[in-house]
Design an enzyme around this catalytic site. Structure first.
Site, PDB file in Angstrom:
ATOM      1  N   GLY A 109       0.796  -1.219   0.000  1.00  0.00           N
ATOM      2  CA  GLY A 109       0.000   0.000   0.000  1.00  0.00           C
ATOM      3  C   GLY A 109       0.830   1.271   0.000  1.00  0.00           C
ATOM      4  O   GLY A 109       0.479   2.257  -0.650  1.00  0.00           O
ATOM      5  N   THR A 110       1.939   1.256   0.710  1.00  0.00           N
ATOM      6  CA  THR A 110       2.778   2.459   0.781  1.00  0.00           C
ATOM      7  C   THR A 110       3.266   2.838  -0.611  1.00  0.00           C
ATOM      8  O   THR A 110       3.193   4.010  -1.015  1.00  0.00           O
ATOM      9  CB  THR A 110       3.990   2.198   1.708  1.00  0.00           C
TER      10      THR A 110
ATOM     11  N   ASN B  13      -7.812   3.348   8.673  1.00  0.00           N
ATOM     12  CA  ASN B  13      -7.141   2.241   9.349  1.00  0.00           C
ATOM     13  C   ASN B  13      -7.240   2.311  10.863  1.00  0.00           C
ATOM     14  O   ASN B  13      -7.096   1.304  11.537  1.00  0.00           O
ATOM     15  CB  ASN B  13      -5.668   2.185   8.924  1.00  0.00           C
TER      16      ASN B  13
ATOM     17  N   GLN C 223      -7.711  -0.737   3.513  1.00  0.00           N
ATOM     18  CA  GLN C 223      -8.475  -1.366   4.610  1.00  0.00           C
ATOM     19  C   GLN C 223      -9.874  -1.789   4.170  1.00  0.00           C
ATOM     20  O   GLN C 223     -10.628  -2.356   4.961  1.00  0.00           O
ATOM     21  CB  GLN C 223      -8.600  -0.389   5.788  1.00  0.00           C
TER      22      GLN C 223
ATOM     23  N   THR D 227      12.210  -6.735 -12.055  1.00  0.00           N
ATOM     24  CA  THR D 227      11.639  -8.055 -12.350  1.00  0.00           C
ATOM     25  C   THR D 227      10.435  -8.289 -11.445  1.00  0.00           C
ATOM     26  O   THR D 227      10.499  -8.069 -10.232  1.00  0.00           O
ATOM     27  CB  THR D 227      12.705  -9.150 -12.124  1.00  0.00           C
TER      28      THR D 227
ATOM     29  N   CYS E 250       0.338   1.006  11.836  1.00  0.00           N
ATOM     30  CA  CYS E 250       0.942   0.931  10.506  1.00  0.00           C
ATOM     31  C   CYS E 250       2.233   1.713  10.430  1.00  0.00           C
ATOM     32  O   CYS E 250       3.003   1.567   9.509  1.00  0.00           O
ATOM     33  CB  CYS E 250      -0.041   1.417   9.450  1.00  0.00           C
TER      34      CYS E 250
HETATM   35  C1  LIG Z   1      -5.066   2.696   4.894  1.00  0.00           C
HETATM   36  C2  LIG Z   1      -3.673   2.207   4.690  1.00  0.00           C
HETATM   37  N1  LIG Z   1      -2.968   2.659   3.648  1.00  0.00           N
HETATM   38  C3  LIG Z   1      -1.719   2.245   3.414  1.00  0.00           C
HETATM   39  C4  LIG Z   1      -1.092   1.342   4.248  1.00  0.00           C
HETATM   40  C5  LIG Z   1       0.334   0.966   3.969  1.00  0.00           C
HETATM   41  O1  LIG Z   1       0.483  -0.350   3.628  1.00  0.00           O
HETATM   42  P1  LIG Z   1       1.890  -1.100   3.753  1.00  0.00           P
HETATM   43  O2  LIG Z   1       2.451  -0.816   5.110  1.00  0.00           O
HETATM   44  O3  LIG Z   1       1.565  -2.526   3.587  1.00  0.00           O
HETATM   45  O4  LIG Z   1       2.734  -0.584   2.658  1.00  0.00           O
HETATM   46  C6  LIG Z   1      -1.803   0.842   5.362  1.00  0.00           C
HETATM   47  C7  LIG Z   1      -1.257  -0.102   6.337  1.00  0.00           C
HETATM   48  O5  LIG Z   1      -0.198  -0.195   6.739  1.00  0.00           O
HETATM   49  C8  LIG Z   1      -3.119   1.292   5.571  1.00  0.00           C
HETATM   50  O6  LIG Z   1      -3.832   0.865   6.610  1.00  0.00           O
END
Ligand SMILES: Cc1ncc(COP(=O)(O)O)c(C=O)c1O
Length: 383
Positions: free
Chosen positions: A74-75, A147, A186, A244, A332
């Site tokens: 997600g990041t 979240n 989420q 890759t 997170c």
């Molecule tokens: C709403 C939301 N966005 C983005 C992320 C980021 O995801 P990740 O840490 O898996 O990259 C999270 C959780 O960590 C999240 O809860």
């Protein structure tokens, strides 16, 4: 061996990989390890498997395969959405909600940006949002579900507002596009992800929250929308994500998304009933407790509670000793000395934010877990 129960109530932070997901990924570590870009039959089969995973993800979004960019979670997807648009329009502005995840707020902070407030229930106010968007705004990013407090935003209504503003821009002769991004990291276990129904141009999904592998996920990018890549190199993922491809991650993410979306109605109903049980238990055992965020527009797995006067860090340790795993603030971010920006946006002061805890339920949660967790919370808060 201790006989204390193990009650995991932090599913918003991480979910265990589903057995079916693990099985789907397994061939791609050793047997089918080939580089999907290589030029022999075995590699072409791997390439076909990658494209099949992309099509599977696209299916659940009502999108085309070519609109799915696999990312490492997600990041990265949030960074690609923000930098991808803003680097093309460096003089333009990005509007975000005040309760976005750090992985959205931090990249947005590199550009001219404005936050739109939320009400004390955690919901976006459409008129406030309208007032925040001006002639220079090129990107609006509003998370689908939060979240920390589980609040669900009216993405469809927001996209209708965006369409209205686009029409007005055309009438005014303003050629700047206006894109809507939704962080749905989420949301995918419980909510509709159909991009045309939602009206989004960009959407973030995250495998680690849906019983898939961590560092897997995607960014949906609507056809025709051009982004600046984050990483340059061999040109994989339509040039937006060179390197890759991570086959096991893509396969696992696609499988996890399919399982989650196929089960979302049943699982939402099951968790809603456990959520009600939790809240009813709190009302009985800790009548002073306050639930944060909208009860109506809320993920079915989230209970976020303030227990006036307690120290959430102390409570978490006591709960852990009693076998209950929960969270304070955002789990997170790796560690945070500051209290939650989300709770501040709801109007909670520092002391109240530090008296707040998050419990998030998931596939393994049963009624007995809720009973034990509420009991443990009541005992910990009384100490
Ligand atoms: C709403 C939301 N966005 C983005 C992320 C980021 O995801 P990740 O840490 O898996 O990259 C999270 C959780 O960590 C999240 O809860």
């Amino acid at each position: 061996m201790s006989d204390r129960p193990i009650i995991y109530l932090d599913y918003a932070a991480a979910t265990p990989v589903d057995e079916r997901v693990e099985a789907a990924m397994r061939p791609y570590w050793r047997d089918s390890f080939y580089n999907p870009s290589a030029n022999y039959q075995a590699a072409r089969q791997v390439h076909a498997a990658l494209e099949a995973a992309r099509t599977k993800v696209a299916h659940w979004l009502g999108a085309r395969g070519s609109e799915i960019i696999f990312t490492a979670g997600g990041t990265e997807a949030n960074n690609l959405a923000v930098h991808g648009v803003m680097r093309r329009y460096p003089d333009a502005k990005v509007v975000v909600s005040a309760i976005e995840h750090e992985s959205l707020l931090a990249p947005a902070g590199n550009y001219e940006h404005q936050e739109t407030a939320v009400g004390s229930d955690g919901r976006i106010n459409l008129e406030n949002l309208r007032a925040t968007i001006d002639a220079k705004t090129v990107l609006v990013s509003i998370m689908y579900a939060n979240n920390e407090i589980g609040t669900v935003q009216p993405i469809r209504e927001i996209s209708q507002l965006i369409s209205e503003i686009r029409r007005q821009r055309r009438a005014d002769g303003n050629g700047l596009p206006l894109y809507l991004h939704a962080d749905a990291a989420q949301a995918a276990n419980y909510l509709d992800l159909h991009v045309a129904r939602l009206g989004v141009d960009l959407m973030t999904l995250n495998g680690g929250k849906i019983y898939g592998p961590k560092q897997s996920g995607c960014l949906y990018v609507k056809a025709g929308l051009e982004l600046e890549p984050l990483m340059y190199g061999g040109g994989q993922e339509r040039g937006l994500r060179s390197g890759t491809e991570n086959l096991p991650a893509a396969i696992g993410f696609a499988e996890a998304l399919e399982i989650a979306q196929a089960a979302r109605h049943d699982e939402s109903a099951r968790l809603k009933s456990l959520q009600r049980q939790f809240i009813a238990g709190l009302e009985k055992k800790l009548p002073e407790a306050i639930i944060n965020g909208s009860l109506k527009y809320r993920l079915p797995n989230n209970i976020h509670v303030t227990i006036p006067g307690v120290d959430n860090e102390r409570l978490l340790i006591q709960l852990d000793e009693a076998g209950v795993m929960a969270a304070a603030g955002s789990a997170c971010s790796a560690s945070s000395e500051e209290s939650s920006h989300v709770l501040h946006a709801l109007g909670l002061d520092d002391a109240t934010a530090r008296a707040s805890l998050r419990f998030t339920l998931g596939r393994g949660t049963q009624a007995t877990d809720i009973e034990l967790a509420v009991k443990a919370l009541g005992q910990a808060a009384a100490k």
